[in-house]
Motif scaffolding. Sequence first.
Motif, mmCIF file in Angstrom:
data_model
loop_
_atom_site.group_PDB
_atom_site.id
_atom_site.type_symbol
_atom_site.label_atom_id
_atom_site.label_comp_id
_atom_site.label_asym_id
_atom_site.label_seq_id
_atom_site.Cartn_x
_atom_site.Cartn_y
_atom_site.Cartn_z
ATOM 1 N N LEU A 1 0.851 -1.197 0.000
ATOM 2 C CA LEU A 1 0.000 0.000 0.000
ATOM 3 C C LEU A 1 0.883 1.242 0.000
ATOM 4 O O LEU A 1 1.850 1.322 0.760
ATOM 5 C CB LEU A 1 -0.903 -0.043 1.241
ATOM 6 N N GLY A 2 0.558 2.178 -0.883
ATOM 7 C CA GLY A 2 1.358 3.402 -0.999
ATOM 8 C C GLY A 2 0.516 4.645 -0.759
ATOM 9 O O GLY A 2 -0.592 4.764 -1.281
ATOM 10 N N VAL A 3 1.056 5.571 0.040
ATOM 11 C CA VAL A 3 0.373 6.839 0.343
ATOM 12 C C VAL A 3 1.149 7.960 -0.331
ATOM 13 O O VAL A 3 2.357 8.106 -0.112
ATOM 14 C CB VAL A 3 0.329 7.093 1.869
ATOM 15 N N VAL A 4 0.454 8.739 -1.159
ATOM 16 C CA VAL A 4 1.100 9.861 -1.847
ATOM 17 C C VAL A 4 1.124 11.078 -0.927
ATOM 18 O O VAL A 4 0.118 11.403 -0.286
ATOM 19 C CB VAL A 4 0.360 10.197 -3.164
ATOM 20 N N MET A 5 2.284 11.726 -0.847
ATOM 21 C CA MET A 5 2.391 13.013 -0.157
ATOM 22 C C MET A 5 2.519 14.068 -1.256
ATOM 23 O O MET A 5 3.441 14.004 -2.082
ATOM 24 C CB MET A 5 3.614 13.030 0.761
ATOM 25 N N GLU B 1 1.022 -8.141 6.024
ATOM 26 C CA GLU B 1 0.275 -9.398 5.887
ATOM 27 C C GLU B 1 -1.170 -9.167 5.454
ATOM 28 O O GLU B 1 -1.813 -10.046 4.908
ATOM 29 C CB GLU B 1 0.280 -10.167 7.213
ATOM 30 N N SER B 2 -1.704 -7.988 5.765
ATOM 31 C CA SER B 2 -3.072 -7.643 5.373
ATOM 32 C C SER B 2 -3.039 -6.208 4.850
ATOM 33 O O SER B 2 -2.029 -5.506 5.019
ATOM 34 C CB SER B 2 -3.991 -7.708 6.587
ATOM 35 N N ALA B 3 -4.149 -5.779 4.258
ATOM 36 C CA ALA B 3 -4.217 -4.387 3.798
ATOM 37 C C ALA B 3 -4.027 -3.455 5.004
ATOM 38 O O ALA B 3 -3.351 -2.426 4.915
ATOM 39 C CB ALA B 3 -5.553 -4.127 3.112
ATOM 40 N N LYS B 4 -4.610 -3.842 6.121
ATOM 41 C CA LYS B 4 -4.521 -3.018 7.328
ATOM 42 C C LYS B 4 -3.082 -2.911 7.822
ATOM 43 O O LYS B 4 -2.621 -1.842 8.210
ATOM 44 C CB LYS B 4 -5.406 -3.661 8.403
ATOM 45 N N ALA C 1 -0.326 -3.341 6.033
ATOM 46 C CA ALA C 1 0.455 -2.555 5.071
ATOM 47 C C ALA C 1 0.157 -1.075 5.267
ATOM 48 O O ALA C 1 1.056 -0.228 5.219
ATOM 49 C CB ALA C 1 0.117 -2.984 3.641
ATOM 50 N N GLN C 2 -1.110 -0.755 5.519
ATOM 51 C CA GLN C 2 -1.509 0.645 5.751
ATOM 52 C C GLN C 2 -0.797 1.190 6.990
ATOM 53 O O GLN C 2 -0.245 2.288 6.978
ATOM 54 C CB GLN C 2 -3.025 0.726 5.917
ATOM 55 N N ALA C 3 -0.817 0.390 8.071
ATOM 56 C CA ALA C 3 -0.199 0.844 9.322
ATOM 57 C C ALA C 3 1.288 1.116 9.105
ATOM 58 O O ALA C 3 1.806 2.148 9.545
ATOM 59 C CB ALA C 3 -0.407 -0.200 10.423
ATOM 60 N N ARG C 4 1.963 0.208 8.396
ATOM 61 C CA ARG C 4 3.404 0.385 8.184
ATOM 62 C C ARG C 4 3.682 1.590 7.283
ATOM 63 O O ARG C 4 4.639 2.333 7.513
ATOM 64 C CB ARG C 4 4.006 -0.886 7.596
ATOM 65 N N ALA C 5 2.849 1.813 6.283
ATOM 66 C CA ALA C 5 3.057 2.972 5.395
ATOM 67 C C ALA C 5 2.921 4.273 6.195
ATOM 68 O O ALA C 5 3.766 5.171 6.091
ATOM 69 C CB ALA C 5 2.064 2.940 4.237
ATOM 70 N N TYR C 6 1.876 4.373 7.019
ATOM 71 C CA TYR C 6 1.680 5.619 7.788
ATOM 72 C C TYR C 6 2.748 5.796 8.870
ATOM 73 O O TYR C 6 3.134 6.923 9.193
ATOM 74 C CB TYR C 6 0.261 5.683 8.361
ATOM 75 N N GLU C 7 3.238 4.681 9.424
ATOM 76 C CA GLU C 7 4.348 4.752 10.395
ATOM 77 C C GLU C 7 5.599 5.316 9.721
ATOM 78 O O GLU C 7 6.295 6.153 10.281
ATOM 79 C CB GLU C 7 4.686 3.311 10.804
ATOM 80 N N THR C 8 5.867 4.851 8.507
ATOM 81 C CA THR C 8 7.063 5.280 7.778
ATOM 82 C C THR C 8 6.963 6.753 7.404
ATOM 83 O O THR C 8 7.950 7.485 7.398
ATOM 84 C CB THR C 8 7.225 4.428 6.500
ATOM 85 N N GLY D 1 -6.605 2.843 1.178
ATOM 86 C CA GLY D 1 -6.870 1.413 1.390
ATOM 87 C C GLY D 1 -8.203 1.120 2.043
ATOM 88 O O GLY D 1 -8.497 -0.043 2.335
ATOM 89 N N HIS D 2 -9.043 2.141 2.235
ATOM 90 C CA HIS D 2 -10.271 1.908 3.017
ATOM 91 C C HIS D 2 -11.168 0.842 2.397
ATOM 92 O O HIS D 2 -11.793 0.073 3.125
ATOM 93 C CB HIS D 2 -11.025 3.221 3.285
ATOM 94 N N ARG D 3 -11.200 0.755 1.079
ATOM 95 C CA ARG D 3 -12.069 -0.264 0.455
ATOM 96 C C ARG D 3 -11.555 -1.679 0.715
ATOM 97 O O ARG D 3 -12.327 -2.604 0.898
ATOM 98 C CB ARG D 3 -12.144 -0.052 -1.048
ATOM 99 N N ALA D 4 -10.245 -1.833 0.714
ATOM 100 C CA ALA D 4 -9.661 -3.165 0.926
ATOM 101 C C ALA D 4 -9.802 -3.578 2.385
ATOM 102 O O ALA D 4 -9.935 -4.758 2.702
ATOM 103 C CB ALA D 4 -8.189 -3.155 0.526
ATOM 104 N N ILE D 5 -9.780 -2.599 3.286
ATOM 105 C CA ILE D 5 -9.815 -2.906 4.715
ATOM 106 C C ILE D 5 -11.235 -3.244 5.157
ATOM 107 O O ILE D 5 -11.448 -4.098 6.011
ATOM 108 C CB ILE D 5 -9.200 -1.735 5.518
ATOM 109 N N LYS D 6 -12.215 -2.608 4.522
ATOM 110 C CA LYS D 6 -13.627 -2.825 4.861
ATOM 111 C C LYS D 6 -14.055 -4.264 4.577
ATOM 112 O O LYS D 6 -14.891 -4.823 5.261
ATOM 113 C CB LYS D 6 -14.451 -1.858 4.000
ATOM 114 N N ARG D 7 -13.463 -4.860 3.531
ATOM 115 C CA ARG D 7 -13.920 -6.178 3.100
ATOM 116 C C ARG D 7 -13.567 -7.274 4.078
ATOM 117 O O ARG D 7 -12.534 -7.258 4.660
ATOM 118 C CB ARG D 7 -13.309 -6.535 1.726
#
Length: 432
Positions: free
Chosen positions: A333-337, A398-401, A403-410, A426-432
């Motif tokens: 998961l990638g977050v654009v700044m 291991e999960s979308a969640k 990957a999201q946590a690690r991206a925001y931590e970084t 990633g909200h759509r992937a995490i909701k499922r």
Amino acid sequence: MKVLVIGGGGREHAIAWKIAQSPKVQMVFVAPGNGGTAMDKRLKNVAITDLAALADFAQAERIGLTVVGPEGPLAAGVVDLFRARGLRVFGPSKAAAQLESSKAFSKDFMRRHGIPTAAHETFSDAAAAHAYVDQTGAPIVIKADGLAAGKGVVVAETLVQAHRAVDWMLGGNSGVAHNACGARVVIEEFLVGEEASFIVIADGKTVLPLATSQDHKRLLDGDAGPNTGGMGAYSPAPVVTPNVHAKVMHEIIQPTLAGMAKDGIPYTGFLYAGLMIDAEGNPKALEFNCRMGDPETQPIMMRLKSDLLEVMTHAADGTLDQIELQWDRRYALGVVMAAHGYPERPRKADVVSGLPPTLPGSEPESAEAMVFHAGTTQLSKALVTSGGRVLCVTALGESAKAAQARAYETLATIRFDGMQFRRDIGHRAIKR
Ligand code: AMP
Ligand code: GLY
């Protein structure tokens, strides 16, 4: 082998980073590159953007493979130019790149070859376009023909908005390059569903799907605000179930490649189908791009285990049938700044600080998080912003969640004045 990657965005940083991991690689040049590719010891920026000058450079340096990232040079015929000079290049010809560079070409192509897409009509006459809008009703989608960097599409919720969009695009005020026959718009049916990015690699005969992905086109959390080039992406896309995947290959990808071959324009390169998938899991093609997605490439490259140089060499030589792609089963998961003022008027020259110490290139093979650069430049010792999308902080989990946590931590230590990023990638992937 020496490799040349054309482009300077996050997509090209990710492609160059991945190619540099190949044991067969001697040097990876990136033209023009960015601050991130400048910082990576295995990459070398070359300050050239002129296509003929790039071909001269490739010839002089004995580049073994050139990979083209963005649509601009593809639509301008860089692949034809390199091929005419006997240089090995990966990407579609100018004629094949029309799948992206002309909405009218691509929509007519889809209709001719029975590829599921929104119903549409093409107009250059404003009165006829207005009449069609009135007859069809809102919501309705108005698209400028020609490359418009994501700005040529208006999803009109009301008739007033639709008429205004027609006037704007056919009035010659849109800033969209008009082709020889004048301005044209494609007006199409509004589709409902969930979007996904489906990218394949094709050598003219064989096609291999890459891992699926989804991006977030709107600027703000909750998919609000203006459209952008993409504020974040992740892979895989849970909406693309095995059943949907089979339908996309069977109903969209294979007929497209067969249709291009039949029309005498065999397609080599990455092909990106922007999909709308309805509640029953039926996919329609919203658009084609003749390149990889940005920021979809960043998470996809984090998950690719195969040697990308080997894959692309086979693709350029027409021997993709000898290749199998291997993927990390984890999520990426990638977050654009993005810069202050993006997407309207991005501000430049803000100093970027707090990049994590494991800079690109330190341990690429085992990297669980990567900061891919896009709009950055090295200015003496400082790194400054130089474009709308500045960085894409990408992580595996291991999960979308996870990957999201690690991206925001970084991302947490990175700072520049006016930085904007979404907190819900990633909200759509995490909701499922
Ligand atoms: P495009 O550049 O064609 O991908 O369009 C940009 C965005 O507009 C897409 O990602 C969709 O969110 C939206 N869009 C385009 N065409 C349609 C359509 N026919 N129905 C609904 N939304 C659309
Ligand atoms: N992320 C959308 C695109 O590359 O077109």
